[in-house]
Design a protein around this motif. Structure first.
Motif, PDB file in Angstrom:
ATOM      1  N   GLU A  30       0.796  -1.224   0.000  1.00  0.00           N
ATOM      2  CA  GLU A  30       0.000   0.000   0.000  1.00  0.00           C
ATOM      3  C   GLU A  30       0.835   1.283   0.000  1.00  0.00           C
ATOM      4  OE1 GLU A  30      -3.090   0.845  -0.406  1.00  0.00           O
ATOM      5  OE2 GLU A  30      -3.791  -1.190  -0.733  1.00  0.00           O
ATOM      6  N   PRO A  31       1.962   1.356   0.711  1.00  0.00           N
ATOM      7  CA  PRO A  31       2.770   2.593   0.621  1.00  0.00           C
ATOM      8  C   PRO A  31       3.203   2.921  -0.803  1.00  0.00           C
ATOM      9  CG  PRO A  31       3.453   1.295   2.508  1.00  0.00           C
ATOM     10  CD  PRO A  31       2.495   0.436   1.736  1.00  0.00           C
ATOM     11  N   TYR A  32       3.503   1.918  -1.607  1.00  0.00           N
ATOM     12  CA  TYR A  32       3.873   2.161  -2.995  1.00  0.00           C
ATOM     13  C   TYR A  32       2.667   2.577  -3.827  1.00  0.00           C
ATOM     14  CZ  TYR A  32       8.439   0.196  -1.945  1.00  0.00           C
ATOM     15  OH  TYR A  32       9.684  -0.019  -1.412  1.00  0.00           O
ATOM     16  N   LEU A  33       1.504   2.032  -3.498  1.00  0.00           N
ATOM     17  CA  LEU A  33       0.290   2.468  -4.180  1.00  0.00           C
ATOM     18  C   LEU A  33       0.011   3.933  -3.873  1.00  0.00           C
ATOM     19  CD1 LEU A  33      -2.142  -0.567  -3.686  1.00  0.00           C
ATOM     20  CD2 LEU A  33      -0.867   0.061  -5.720  1.00  0.00           C
ATOM     21  N   ASP A  34       0.207   4.332  -2.616  1.00  0.00           N
ATOM     22  CA  ASP A  34       0.005   5.738  -2.249  1.00  0.00           C
ATOM     23  C   ASP A  34       0.919   6.652  -3.064  1.00  0.00           C
ATOM     24  OD1 ASP A  34      -1.990   5.281  -0.371  1.00  0.00           O
ATOM     25  OD2 ASP A  34      -0.572   5.013   1.272  1.00  0.00           O
ATOM     26  N   LYS A  35       2.180   6.249  -3.225  1.00  0.00           N
ATOM     27  CA  LYS A  35       3.126   7.060  -3.995  1.00  0.00           C
ATOM     28  C   LYS A  35       2.709   7.144  -5.457  1.00  0.00           C
ATOM     29  CE  LYS A  35       7.160   6.033  -1.088  1.00  0.00           C
ATOM     30  NZ  LYS A  35       8.522   5.395  -1.050  1.00  0.00           N
ATOM     31  N   ALA A  36       2.311   6.000  -6.032  1.00  0.00           N
ATOM     32  CA  ALA A  36       1.924   5.975  -7.442  1.00  0.00           C
ATOM     33  C   ALA A  36       0.679   6.828  -7.686  1.00  0.00           C
ATOM     34  CB  ALA A  36       1.668   4.535  -7.890  1.00  0.00           C
ATOM     35  N   ILE A  37      -0.304   6.704  -6.818  1.00  0.00           N
ATOM     36  CA  ILE A  37      -1.530   7.489  -6.975  1.00  0.00           C
ATOM     37  C   ILE A  37      -1.240   8.970  -6.735  1.00  0.00           C
ATOM     38  CG2 ILE A  37      -3.863   7.847  -6.104  1.00  0.00           C
ATOM     39  CD1 ILE A  37      -3.934   4.867  -5.412  1.00  0.00           C
ATOM     40  N   GLY A  38      -0.302   9.254  -5.817  1.00  0.00           N
ATOM     41  CA  GLY A  38       0.076  10.641  -5.583  1.00  0.00           C
ATOM     42  C   GLY A  38       0.664  11.286  -6.834  1.00  0.00           C
ATOM     43  N   ILE A  39       1.495  10.530  -7.561  1.00  0.00           N
ATOM     44  CA  ILE A  39       2.058  11.035  -8.821  1.00  0.00           C
ATOM     45  C   ILE A  39       0.949  11.284  -9.838  1.00  0.00           C
ATOM     46  CG2 ILE A  39       3.516  10.419 -10.791  1.00  0.00           C
ATOM     47  CD1 ILE A  39       5.317   8.892  -8.833  1.00  0.00           C
ATOM     48  N   GLU A  40       0.004  10.352  -9.902  1.00  0.00           N
ATOM     49  CA  GLU A  40      -1.111  10.505 -10.833  1.00  0.00           C
ATOM     50  C   GLU A  40      -1.953  11.734 -10.477  1.00  0.00           C
ATOM     51  OE1 GLU A  40      -3.551   9.536 -14.116  1.00  0.00           O
ATOM     52  OE2 GLU A  40      -1.526   8.924 -13.523  1.00  0.00           O
ATOM     53  N   ASN A  41      -2.157  11.964  -9.187  1.00  0.00           N
ATOM     54  CA  ASN A  41      -2.922  13.149  -8.765  1.00  0.00           C
ATOM     55  C   ASN A  41      -2.227  14.439  -9.209  1.00  0.00           C
ATOM     56  OD1 ASN A  41      -4.900  11.604  -7.549  1.00  0.00           O
ATOM     57  ND2 ASN A  41      -4.013  11.746  -5.500  1.00  0.00           N
ATOM     58  N   GLN A  42      -0.902  14.491  -9.059  1.00  0.00           N
ATOM     59  CA  GLN A  42      -0.172  15.678  -9.469  1.00  0.00           C
ATOM     60  C   GLN A  42      -0.277  15.901 -10.978  1.00  0.00           C
ATOM     61  OE1 GLN A  42       1.064  17.882  -7.337  1.00  0.00           O
ATOM     62  NE2 GLN A  42       0.280  16.510  -5.722  1.00  0.00           N
ATOM     63  N   HIS A  43      -0.302  14.811 -11.754  1.00  0.00           N
ATOM     64  CA  HIS A  43      -0.489  14.942 -13.198  1.00  0.00           C
ATOM     65  C   HIS A  43      -1.872  15.497 -13.520  1.00  0.00           C
ATOM     66  CE1 HIS A  43       2.770  11.670 -14.115  1.00  0.00           C
ATOM     67  NE2 HIS A  43       3.298  12.846 -13.804  1.00  0.00           N
ATOM     68  N   VAL A 195       7.253   1.686 -19.392  1.00  0.00           N
ATOM     69  CA  VAL A 195       7.135   2.087 -17.991  1.00  0.00           C
ATOM     70  C   VAL A 195       7.823   3.439 -17.825  1.00  0.00           C
ATOM     71  CG1 VAL A 195       7.690   1.505 -15.609  1.00  0.00           C
ATOM     72  CG2 VAL A 195       7.062  -0.302 -17.220  1.00  0.00           C
ATOM     73  N   THR A 196       7.031   4.474 -17.519  1.00  0.00           N
ATOM     74  CA  THR A 196       7.560   5.827 -17.388  1.00  0.00           C
ATOM     75  C   THR A 196       7.623   6.288 -15.939  1.00  0.00           C
ATOM     76  OG1 THR A 196       5.335   6.737 -17.739  1.00  0.00           O
ATOM     77  CG2 THR A 196       6.733   6.464 -19.687  1.00  0.00           C
ATOM     78  N   ALA A 197       7.094   5.506 -15.021  1.00  0.00           N
ATOM     79  CA  ALA A 197       7.122   5.874 -13.608  1.00  0.00           C
ATOM     80  C   ALA A 197       8.544   5.751 -13.067  1.00  0.00           C
ATOM     81  CB  ALA A 197       6.171   4.977 -12.818  1.00  0.00           C
ATOM     82  N   PRO A 198       8.846   6.405 -11.944  1.00  0.00           N
ATOM     83  CA  PRO A 198      10.187   6.295 -11.351  1.00  0.00           C
ATOM     84  C   PRO A 198      10.582   4.846 -11.118  1.00  0.00           C
ATOM     85  CG  PRO A 198       8.928   8.039 -10.278  1.00  0.00           C
ATOM     86  CD  PRO A 198       7.978   7.344 -11.199  1.00  0.00           C
ATOM     87  N   THR A 199      11.837   4.537 -11.444  1.00  0.00           N
ATOM     88  CA  THR A 199      12.322   3.161 -11.373  1.00  0.00           C
ATOM     89  C   THR A 199      12.237   2.597  -9.960  1.00  0.00           C
ATOM     90  OG1 THR A 199      13.839   3.585 -13.209  1.00  0.00           O
ATOM     91  CG2 THR A 199      14.281   1.654 -11.852  1.00  0.00           C
TER      92      THR A 199
END
Length: 242
Positions: A30-43, A195-199
């Motif tokens: 879940e912490p990684y999901l939070d980070k991924a969704i956070g990036i999507e929100n900023q986009h 895959v364009t998200a942070p490695t």
């Protein structure tokens, strides 16, 4: 076979392992999901698709809380379904699996199913955070992944039947499956999305997903094996005649 006891064992082991899987996901994935969704929100904020307002965040945190709260229920349901499959396979194969106890036999089967149904498909199509990838290709990606699971699983079943027939050369069946799945691995299409998200985010998510699913297979093998060893649903009760 005492059917009712058999059903209780496989459902209980699958449900328990599913809940354990859900707990591991809450802690590690879940912490990684939070980070991924956070990036999507900023986009979305940058593109104007959504506005950075208190109302947005209130709805977001409410939805995420609902998602996280459903982890254990989803894990229990999915675990029960997979546990039922695992229990049925164990019931049919327990007498030929290596090991001097049902607990060890169940762990062997769990390892085999983990490799054929998860690890090999995961190696070809590793998990990505939900915001990674083009939404228009999600159906194709799901079809590729499920197809590979089916091919690997049914291939393992076919070579298992060959394995049973070969008394002194059973290694041939193992090598045959390895060659078969290696060929399929090479011929199956690659993931169509770059895959364009942070490695570090993607790699961390994949590693924790691997830990979570591996925990499920280890748990279902341990729990079912222990219950089977203790209760022995396949043991026929002896009737005493006076």
């Amino acid at each position: 076979m005492r059917t009712s006891l058999f059903i209780v064992i496989i459902l209980l082991s699958g449900c328990s392992a599913g809940i354990i899987h859900g707990l591991v996901n809450l802690a590690l994935v879940e912490p990684y999901l939070d980070k991924a969704i956070g990036i999507e929100n900023q986009h979305m904020f940058a593109s104007g698709e959504a506005k950075d307002t208190p109302q947005f965040w209130a709805e977001y945190y409410s939805y995420r809380a609902w998602q996280k709260g459903g982890q254990l229920l989803a894990g229990a349901i999915l675990g029960t379904a997979i546990g039922a499959l695992f229990g049925i396979v164990f019931g049919y194969t327990r007498n030929i699996l290596p090991g001097n106890s049902f607990a060890k036999k169940a762990l062997v089967l769990a390892a085999i199913m983990w490799i054929t149904l998860y690890l090999i498909p995961f190696a070809k199509y590793p998990a990505n955070p939900p915001t990674v990838g083009d939404p228009e290709t999600i159906l194709l990606r799901q079809m590729l992944y499920v197809s590979f699971i089916a091919i690997s699983g049914f291939g393992a079943l076919g070579f298992y039947l060959i394995f049973r027939r070969l008394k002194n050369k059973r290694f041939v069946a193992v090598l045959g499956y390895a060659g078969f799945i290696g060929t399929v691995f090479a011929l199956m299409p690659q993931n169509p999305d770059a895959v364009t998200a942070p490695t570090d985010l993607v790699n961390g998510f994949r590693a924790m997903s691997l830990v979570g699913v591996s925990t499920f297979w280890l748990s279902v093998g341990l729990i079912l094996g222990a219950l089977w060893q203790k209760l022995q649903p396949d043991r026929v009760k002896q009737t005493k005649f006076q």
